[in-house]
Design an enzyme around this catalytic site. Structure first.
Site, PDB file in Angstrom:
ATOM      1  N   THR A  20       0.860  -1.174   0.000  1.00  0.00           N
ATOM      2  CA  THR A  20       0.000   0.000   0.000  1.00  0.00           C
ATOM      3  C   THR A  20       0.902   1.231   0.000  1.00  0.00           C
ATOM      4  O   THR A  20       2.090   1.154   0.340  1.00  0.00           O
ATOM      5  CB  THR A  20      -0.938  -0.004   1.225  1.00  0.00           C
ATOM      6  OG1 THR A  20      -0.154  -0.120   2.407  1.00  0.00           O
ATOM      7  CG2 THR A  20      -1.948  -1.133   1.148  1.00  0.00           C
ATOM      8  N   GLY A  21       0.355   2.356  -0.386  1.00  0.00           N
ATOM      9  CA  GLY A  21       1.150   3.554  -0.628  1.00  0.00           C
ATOM     10  C   GLY A  21       2.044   4.009   0.502  1.00  0.00           C
ATOM     11  O   GLY A  21       3.254   4.163   0.335  1.00  0.00           O
ATOM     12  N   THR A  22       1.470   4.229   1.660  1.00  0.00           N
ATOM     13  CA  THR A  22       2.241   4.749   2.781  1.00  0.00           C
ATOM     14  C   THR A  22       3.261   3.736   3.275  1.00  0.00           C
ATOM     15  O   THR A  22       4.434   4.070   3.473  1.00  0.00           O
ATOM     16  CB  THR A  22       1.301   5.166   3.932  1.00  0.00           C
ATOM     17  OG1 THR A  22       0.334   6.082   3.410  1.00  0.00           O
ATOM     18  CG2 THR A  22       2.060   5.813   5.060  1.00  0.00           C
ATOM     19  N   THR A  23       2.842   2.505   3.455  1.00  0.00           N
ATOM     20  CA  THR A  23       3.769   1.463   3.917  1.00  0.00           C
ATOM     21  C   THR A  23       4.900   1.284   2.915  1.00  0.00           C
ATOM     22  O   THR A  23       6.075   1.195   3.295  1.00  0.00           O
ATOM     23  CB  THR A  23       3.024   0.133   4.140  1.00  0.00           C
ATOM     24  OG1 THR A  23       2.014   0.336   5.131  1.00  0.00           O
ATOM     25  CG2 THR A  23       3.973  -0.968   4.591  1.00  0.00           C
ATOM     26  N   SER A  40      -2.945   4.260  -0.915  1.00  0.00           N
ATOM     27  CA  SER A  40      -2.943   4.071   0.530  1.00  0.00           C
ATOM     28  C   SER A  40      -4.076   3.120   0.880  1.00  0.00           C
ATOM     29  O   SER A  40      -5.094   3.072   0.168  1.00  0.00           O
ATOM     30  CB  SER A  40      -3.139   5.427   1.208  1.00  0.00           C
ATOM     31  OG  SER A  40      -3.205   5.280   2.601  1.00  0.00           O
ATOM     32  N   GLY A  41      -3.920   2.357   1.962  1.00  0.00           N
ATOM     33  CA  GLY A  41      -4.941   1.378   2.354  1.00  0.00           C
ATOM     34  C   GLY A  41      -6.358   1.930   2.393  1.00  0.00           C
ATOM     35  O   GLY A  41      -7.263   1.395   1.741  1.00  0.00           O
ATOM     36  N   ASP A  46      -5.601  -1.748  -0.239  1.00  0.00           N
ATOM     37  CA  ASP A  46      -5.814  -3.139   0.191  1.00  0.00           C
ATOM     38  C   ASP A  46      -6.590  -3.901  -0.873  1.00  0.00           C
ATOM     39  O   ASP A  46      -6.286  -5.060  -1.177  1.00  0.00           O
ATOM     40  CB  ASP A  46      -6.590  -3.184   1.512  1.00  0.00           C
ATOM     41  CG  ASP A  46      -5.908  -2.399   2.619  1.00  0.00           C
ATOM     42  OD1 ASP A  46      -4.673  -2.422   2.686  1.00  0.00           O
ATOM     43  OD2 ASP A  46      -6.631  -1.769   3.403  1.00  0.00           O
ATOM     44  N   HIS A  73     -10.610   1.247   7.719  1.00  0.00           N
ATOM     45  CA  HIS A  73     -10.843   0.464   6.504  1.00  0.00           C
ATOM     46  C   HIS A  73     -10.822  -1.039   6.800  1.00  0.00           C
ATOM     47  O   HIS A  73     -10.432  -1.846   5.967  1.00  0.00           O
ATOM     48  CB  HIS A  73      -9.852   0.854   5.405  1.00  0.00           C
ATOM     49  CG  HIS A  73      -8.409   0.620   5.766  1.00  0.00           C
ATOM     50  ND1 HIS A  73      -7.752   1.303   6.745  1.00  0.00           N
ATOM     51  CD2 HIS A  73      -7.499  -0.226   5.250  1.00  0.00           C
ATOM     52  CE1 HIS A  73      -6.504   0.877   6.837  1.00  0.00           C
ATOM     53  NE2 HIS A  73      -6.323  -0.051   5.937  1.00  0.00           N
TER      54      HIS A  73
END
Length: 120
Positions: A20-23, A40-41, A46, A73
């Protein structure tokens, strides 16, 4: 996640990674690993990863989460877990299980010691 990625860098650098984007951003910046980043999730990341699982393009999923904190989420997370079960894709939701999956993957890749934490 960063600590896990650092410990198993030798395995992860030989894999096509998606997050996911941030991770993905945090792990890539901390480790230098090449990671394809989804949304991002909470914005659908996800679900995007779930679609990759359903399409047969994912060998394992590591989704570390805090079981004591509710996620906004959560339905998306549950759907990702369900699609992993449906498609028989190994899923780790804690560091111990992730280490087992990455160790097995490292052995499958022919690495003698897949965990780099034993090196200086």
């Amino acid at each position: 996640m960063v600590e896990l990625a650092r410990s198993f860098r030798a395995v992860l650098e030989r894999c096509e990674l998606v997050a996911t984007g941030t991770t993905g951003k945090v792990v890539a910046e901390a480790t230098g690993l090449l990671i394809a980043r989804m949304q991002s999730g909470p914005l659908g990341g996800d679900q995007q990863i779930g679609a990759e699982v359903a399409a047969g393009r994912v060998d394992a999923v590591i989704f570390l989460r805090d079981p004591l904190t509710a996620q906004p989420h959560e339905p998306d997370i549950s759907a990702l877990m369900r699609v992993c079960d449906v498609h028989d894709v190994p899923l780790a939701t804690n560091a111990a299980t992730a280490a087992l999956i990455l160790t097995a993957l490292g052995q499958r890749l022919g690495l003698a010691d897949p965990c780099a934490r034993h090196t200086g």
